[in-house]
Scaffold this active site. Sequence first.
Site, PDB file in Angstrom:
ATOM      1  N   THR A 101       0.868  -1.182   0.000  1.00 21.59           N
ATOM      2  CA  THR A 101       0.000   0.000   0.000  1.00 21.59           C
ATOM      3  C   THR A 101       0.901   1.227   0.000  1.00 21.59           C
ATOM      4  O   THR A 101       1.543   1.529   1.017  1.00 21.59           O
ATOM      5  CB  THR A 101      -0.909   0.016   1.245  1.00 21.59           C
ATOM      6  OG1 THR A 101      -1.622  -1.221   1.296  1.00 21.59           O
ATOM      7  CG2 THR A 101      -1.900   1.163   1.171  1.00 21.59           C
ATOM      8  N   LYS A 176      -7.268   1.424  -2.875  1.00 16.77           N
ATOM      9  CA  LYS A 176      -6.810   0.824  -1.608  1.00 16.77           C
ATOM     10  C   LYS A 176      -6.849   1.850  -0.471  1.00 16.77           C
ATOM     11  O   LYS A 176      -7.258   1.539   0.655  1.00 16.77           O
ATOM     12  CB  LYS A 176      -5.400   0.269  -1.807  1.00 16.77           C
ATOM     13  CG  LYS A 176      -4.726  -0.223  -0.554  1.00 16.77           C
ATOM     14  CD  LYS A 176      -5.445  -1.396   0.091  1.00 16.77           C
ATOM     15  CE  LYS A 176      -4.848  -1.725   1.437  1.00 16.77           C
ATOM     16  NZ  LYS A 176      -5.651  -2.656   2.207  1.00 16.77           N
ATOM     17  N   LYS A 244       0.103   5.210   8.350  1.00 15.73           N
ATOM     18  CA  LYS A 244       0.756   5.571   7.080  1.00 15.73           C
ATOM     19  C   LYS A 244      -0.285   5.735   5.963  1.00 15.73           C
ATOM     20  O   LYS A 244      -0.254   6.682   5.189  1.00 15.73           O
ATOM     21  CB  LYS A 244       1.767   4.471   6.759  1.00 15.73           C
ATOM     22  CG  LYS A 244       2.450   4.514   5.421  1.00 15.73           C
ATOM     23  CD  LYS A 244       1.922   3.521   4.408  1.00 15.73           C
ATOM     24  CE  LYS A 244       1.860   2.076   4.785  1.00 15.73           C
ATOM     25  NZ  LYS A 244       1.365   1.154   3.767  1.00 15.73           N
TER      26      LYS A 244
HETATM   27  P1  NAP Z   1       5.442  -5.995   7.472  1.00 15.68           P
HETATM   28  O1  NAP Z   1       5.101  -7.267   8.125  1.00 15.68           O
HETATM   29  O2  NAP Z   1       5.862  -4.813   8.296  1.00 15.68           O
HETATM   30  O3  NAP Z   1       6.585  -6.297   6.376  1.00 15.68           O
HETATM   31  C1  NAP Z   1       7.212  -5.249   5.681  1.00 15.68           C
HETATM   32  C2  NAP Z   1       8.233  -5.786   4.696  1.00 15.68           C
HETATM   33  O4  NAP Z   1       8.903  -4.649   4.076  1.00 15.68           O
HETATM   34  C3  NAP Z   1       9.331  -6.644   5.333  1.00 15.68           C
HETATM   35  O5  NAP Z   1       9.703  -7.654   4.430  1.00 15.68           O
HETATM   36  C4  NAP Z   1      10.473  -5.621   5.491  1.00 15.68           C
HETATM   37  O6  NAP Z   1      11.752  -6.193   5.524  1.00 15.68           O
HETATM   38  C5  NAP Z   1      10.313  -4.839   4.215  1.00 15.68           C
HETATM   39  N1  NAP Z   1      10.994  -3.529   4.256  1.00 15.68           N
HETATM   40  C6  NAP Z   1      10.677  -2.471   5.039  1.00 15.68           C
HETATM   41  N2  NAP Z   1      11.512  -1.444   4.787  1.00 15.68           N
HETATM   42  C7  NAP Z   1      12.385  -1.884   3.824  1.00 15.68           C
HETATM   43  C8  NAP Z   1      13.467  -1.280   3.128  1.00 15.68           C
HETATM   44  N3  NAP Z   1      13.836  -0.017   3.370  1.00 15.68           N
HETATM   45  N4  NAP Z   1      14.116  -2.022   2.197  1.00 15.68           N
HETATM   46  C9  NAP Z   1      13.739  -3.297   1.937  1.00 15.68           C
HETATM   47  N5  NAP Z   1      12.703  -3.929   2.569  1.00 15.68           N
HETATM   48  C10 NAP Z   1      12.038  -3.213   3.485  1.00 15.68           C
HETATM   49  O7  NAP Z   1       4.243  -5.454   6.577  1.00 15.68           O
HETATM   50  P2  NAP Z   1       2.973  -6.281   6.018  1.00 15.68           P
HETATM   51  O8  NAP Z   1       1.934  -6.336   7.064  1.00 15.68           O
HETATM   52  O9  NAP Z   1       3.458  -7.515   5.346  1.00 15.68           O
HETATM   53  O10 NAP Z   1       2.451  -5.240   4.905  1.00 15.68           O
HETATM   54  C11 NAP Z   1       3.100  -5.074   3.663  1.00 15.68           C
HETATM   55  C12 NAP Z   1       2.309  -4.054   2.856  1.00 15.68           C
HETATM   56  O11 NAP Z   1       0.980  -4.530   2.660  1.00 15.68           O
HETATM   57  C13 NAP Z   1       2.173  -2.679   3.544  1.00 15.68           C
HETATM   58  O12 NAP Z   1       2.231  -1.660   2.571  1.00 15.68           O
HETATM   59  C14 NAP Z   1       0.803  -2.753   4.182  1.00 15.68           C
HETATM   60  O13 NAP Z   1       0.241  -1.464   4.338  1.00 15.68           O
HETATM   61  C15 NAP Z   1       0.047  -3.602   3.175  1.00 15.68           C
HETATM   62  N6  NAP Z   1      -1.072  -4.396   3.719  1.00 15.68           N
HETATM   63  C16 NAP Z   1      -0.955  -5.034   4.909  1.00 15.68           C
HETATM   64  C17 NAP Z   1      -2.033  -5.775   5.372  1.00 15.68           C
HETATM   65  C18 NAP Z   1      -1.972  -6.497   6.696  1.00 15.68           C
HETATM   66  O14 NAP Z   1      -3.042  -6.851   7.213  1.00 15.68           O
HETATM   67  N7  NAP Z   1      -0.811  -6.728   7.269  1.00 15.68           N
HETATM   68  C19 NAP Z   1      -3.203  -5.884   4.619  1.00 15.68           C
HETATM   69  C20 NAP Z   1      -3.262  -5.257   3.381  1.00 15.68           C
HETATM   70  C21 NAP Z   1      -2.171  -4.518   2.926  1.00 15.68           C
HETATM   71  P3  NAP Z   1      12.430  -6.639   6.947  1.00 15.68           P
HETATM   72  O15 NAP Z   1      11.892  -8.004   7.236  1.00 15.68           O
HETATM   73  O16 NAP Z   1      13.874  -6.622   6.644  1.00 15.68           O
HETATM   74  O17 NAP Z   1      12.011  -5.606   7.963  1.00 15.68           O
END
Ligand code: NAP
Length: 287
Positions: A101, A176, A244
Amino acid sequence: MGTTIKIGWIGLGNMGNPMVKNLVKAGFDLTVFNRNPEKSIVLKESTAVKIASSAAALVAGSDFIFTMLSDDAALKEVYFGPAGILSSAEDKNFIAVDMSTVSPETTKIIAGACKENGVDYLDAPVSGSVKPAEDAQLIIMVGGEEKAYQKAVPLFSALGKSSTLLGPNGSGNTAKLAINLFLGITAQGLAEAVLFAGKNGIAAEQLLPLINAGAVGSALTKLKTDNIVNDNFKAAFALKLLAKDIRLATANGMNTPIGKTLGSTLEAAVEEGLGEEDMIAVIKYLK
Ligand code: NAP
């Protein structure tokens, strides 16, 4: 493209991890990269994925490169950073699909840079949290060119229950952000109702079944009932990520009363240290 579609996947967080598992289950050939290598190693132990040493290393041989990252800054780093996708000198014969997102502006910047490299780019964010990701029940909203979208449809089918092409790059992101505005408003509304009832002698475990059985009950209220009743705020969708998204919606013209209030509530909750907890931890802040 060869007979087996080769996918490079970047980002193994709460969402990326189960999404990769579903692509493996559907028979695609997966190579993954995660900033923290430990997550790639753990995934490799349970699936047939290969591990790349950098984002750039995924370019050679990938038919698609997917990203599922925290935010705009992460996505830009993965594309434009020193070991980023566009730093690779290899031929770029892949379609880029970002499922994070992020803002429509960032999408347009990256899609433009990809185009200069002959790469089609799709913004394809998802609605649905960890459980729908595990069950391949995500709702995928897409911006980009029809031809690239059609090629990605079989992959989207392995990840979600629907995918919809909405218009040019940035359209998926806009849809989204609208959905997450509604999500945040619903979560804060639920929290406020539970707190009001509690103040007047009705416990959360009494109120929530009534909400869930009635017209205002929803998949979200049902999903968050257990968290509220058991004070369990382990993140499925981290509060900082919802903050965010409301920030991005605000930057894109969201200026309506409930949304503005939601934005300030979430920013204050992050400031109080609740950012890593689940978004429904908004109830802890409001308490
Ligand atoms: P998350 O668990 O916080 O994972 C974030 C990922 O991004 C991790 O692999 C992290 O790597 C990586 N990352 C962060 N900063 C980085 C950088 N500077 N360079 C390279 N990699 C980086 O997030 P998530 O819940 O999976 O969500 C991912 C996306 O989907 C977000 O945009 C979120 O808003 C969206 N989303 C989430 C949900 C939900 O329910 N969780 C639902 C719909 C959409 P590290 O492991 O190294 O930290």
